[in-house]
Scaffold this motif. Sequence first.
Motif, short mmCIF file in Angstrom:
data_model
loop_
_atom_site.label_atom_id
_atom_site.label_comp_id
_atom_site.label_asym_id
_atom_site.label_seq_id
_atom_site.Cartn_x
_atom_site.Cartn_y
_atom_site.Cartn_z
N ALA A 63 -4.16 8.85 6.05
CA ALA A 63 -2.91 7.78 6.06
C ALA A 63 -1.60 8.54 5.83
CB ALA A 63 -2.83 6.83 4.81
N THR A 64 -1.80 9.56 5.42
CA THR A 64 -0.36 10.61 5.29
C THR A 64 -0.12 10.81 6.81
OG1 THR A 64 -1.57 11.41 3.55
CG2 THR A 64 0.72 12.71 4.19
N GLY B 77 -2.04 -1.88 -3.10
CA GLY B 77 -0.82 -2.17 -3.59
C GLY B 77 -0.22 -0.63 -3.49
N LYS C 5 -7.66 4.50 -6.95
CA LYS C 5 -6.48 5.22 -7.43
C LYS C 5 -6.68 4.86 -8.97
CE LYS C 5 -5.95 7.04 -3.48
NZ LYS C 5 -5.85 6.30 -2.52
N SER D 233 0.86 -1.22 -0.02
CA SER D 233 -0.01 -0.12 -0.03
C SER D 233 0.75 1.18 0.08
CB SER D 233 -0.89 0.15 1.15
OG SER D 233 -0.13 0.25 2.37
N CYS D 234 0.20 2.29 -0.18
CA CYS D 234 0.97 3.74 -0.25
C CYS D 234 1.11 4.05 1.42
CB CYS D 234 0.05 4.86 -0.66
SG CYS D 234 0.77 6.45 -0.70
N THR D 235 0.11 3.48 2.34
CA THR D 235 0.23 3.68 3.61
C THR D 235 1.81 3.05 4.05
OG1 THR D 235 -1.94 3.80 3.88
CG2 THR D 235 -0.54 3.45 5.80
N ASP E 224 3.76 12.35 -1.30
CA ASP E 224 2.65 11.52 -1.04
C ASP E 224 1.87 11.59 -2.58
OD1 ASP E 224 0.06 10.30 -0.90
OD2 ASP E 224 -0.16 11.01 0.90
N SER F 86 0.15 4.92 -4.58
CA SER F 86 -0.95 3.83 -4.31
C SER F 86 -1.75 3.24 -5.49
CB SER F 86 -2.04 4.43 -3.43
OG SER F 86 -3.20 3.70 -3.20
N VAL G 185 1.63 16.64 -0.24
CA VAL G 185 0.66 15.64 -1.11
C VAL G 185 0.10 16.33 -2.44
CG1 VAL G 185 -1.66 14.66 -0.99
CG2 VAL G 185 -0.03 14.94 1.17
N ALA H 90 -0.01 9.55 -4.07
CA ALA H 90 -1.35 8.47 -4.24
C ALA H 90 -2.36 9.01 -5.31
CB ALA H 90 -2.02 8.49 -2.80
N HIS H 91 -2.55 10.40 -5.69
CA HIS H 91 -3.39 10.81 -6.47
C HIS H 91 -2.79 10.92 -7.76
CE1 HIS H 91 -5.79 12.81 -3.12
NE2 HIS H 91 -5.69 11.61 -2.97
N TYR I 230 -4.44 1.46 -4.79
CA TYR I 230 -5.81 0.88 -4.08
C TYR I 230 -7.02 1.07 -5.02
CZ TYR I 230 -9.45 1.32 -0.68
OH TYR I 230 -10.67 1.04 -0.04
N TYR J 105 -11.41 16.28 1.32
CA TYR J 105 -11.54 15.49 2.37
C TYR J 105 -12.10 16.49 3.56
CZ TYR J 105 -8.16 12.63 0.18
OH TYR J 105 -7.43 11.45 -0.49
N THR K 273 -5.67 16.45 3.43
CA THR K 273 -5.06 15.09 2.76
C THR K 273 -5.88 13.96 3.49
OG1 THR K 273 -3.17 13.66 2.72
CG2 THR K 273 -3.17 14.84 4.68
N PHE K 274 -5.47 12.89 2.88
CA PHE K 274 -6.20 11.44 3.64
C PHE K 274 -5.37 11.28 4.90
CE2 PHE K 274 -6.47 6.85 3.57
CZ PHE K 274 -7.91 6.78 3.87
C1 LIG Z 1 -5.23 6.49 -0.75
C2 LIG Z 1 -4.16 7.65 -0.12
C3 LIG Z 1 -3.27 7.27 0.76
C4 LIG Z 1 -3.33 5.62 1.09
O1 LIG Z 1 -2.94 4.78 -0.10
P1 LIG Z 1 -3.10 3.32 0.08
O2 LIG Z 1 -2.63 2.40 -0.97
O3 LIG Z 1 -4.42 2.78 0.43
O4 LIG Z 1 -2.51 2.94 1.34
C5 LIG Z 1 -2.39 7.95 1.14
N1 LIG Z 1 -2.65 9.27 1.00
C6 LIG Z 1 -3.52 9.82 0.18
C7 LIG Z 1 -3.31 11.16 -0.39
C8 LIG Z 1 -4.40 9.05 -0.50
O5 LIG Z 1 -5.35 9.51 -1.16
#
Ligand SMILES: *Cc1c(COP(=O)(O)O)cnc(C)c1O
Length: 331
Positions: free
Chosen positions: A34-35, A139, A132, A5-7, A103, A127, A77, A105-106, A129, A274, A31-32
Amino acid sequence: MALNSCTAALHLAMYSAGIEPGDEVITTAMTFCATVNAIIHCGAIPVLVDCDRATMNIKPEEIEKKITNKTRAILPVHFAGRCCDMDSIMDIARSRNLLVIEDCAHAVEAEYHGKKSGTFGDIGCFSFYVTKNIITGEGGMILTDNEGYAERIKVLGLHGMSKDAWKRFSDEGYKHYQVVDAGFKYNMTDMQAAIGVEQLKRIDSYWKARQEIWQRYNEAFNSLPCVLPAEPEKDTRHAYHLYTPLVDINKLGKSRDWVLDALTAENIGVGVHYMPIHLHPFYRKTYGWREGDFPNAEWIGERTLSLPLSAAVGDRDVADVVEAFTKVLAL
Ligand SMILES: *Cc1c(COP(=O)(O)O)cnc(C)c1O
């Protein structure tokens, strides 16, 4: 290195780069979670910075104000697929000797001034996920051009073992491994990787499809009581991950949540990216953050919604979204 994962990538990035308990890591309030959780799981202290209302990305001039002698890293991010102002962020980081962990992820397809997202700072995290731009179910990916970090990432990403399974069970016979650190179980599986290899072939056609939907939305919503996403900046490539109009709640005389419910009633799937980080109960309680701390993130958080944007959204679907959003936002 491919991860689960990105996390995991964010955590491993900071951990491998030596972020330690008590260190401060600067990131955005928009942000999400997880960051921010990845920072906390390194024992570090998340330090939030407000975002820009138009780009929704972290404001470089606000970063400078938050730097202390405990600051070790900046974690930008690339929101909704738009690269942050990386020229300014890298200038700040270099002059203060701070790490930069992106980050992405996007933003797997995003580019800025000729460079790809994830290659500006020390480490980039991606990410795959299911929501995404390209997906492997779950992943992620971690990128670095620093050989020292790369070596630590490889070992720490798989239990801290000196050899991965491919090397342990090769045709040359069994090889002993040694545990050289207390690592994590963060590997991507071969099944996920097989999906990812196929997804990669479609990355451009998916991107094009999202860009077209984005433009159709922009044209259709031009005169509605909402602020449309800012145009991509010159010499950049937007990854078009999210389409996030901001409802003009004053003009409309209705809340964003009212709009969400009305769109749901029209059978349109919606999201919110968010609610600002600092307003969630855990962070309020732990860090004492309050309403008013990050006014731009709050302003966005009260108005933003995400409309369907993916290569799987067909022509008819786009027409349905346009019709429903136009109807709901009619004055
Ligand atoms: C989805 C997301 C993550 C986490 O990604 P995962 O692969 O689900 O762990 C982290 N940061 C941002 C900004 C996200 O949108």
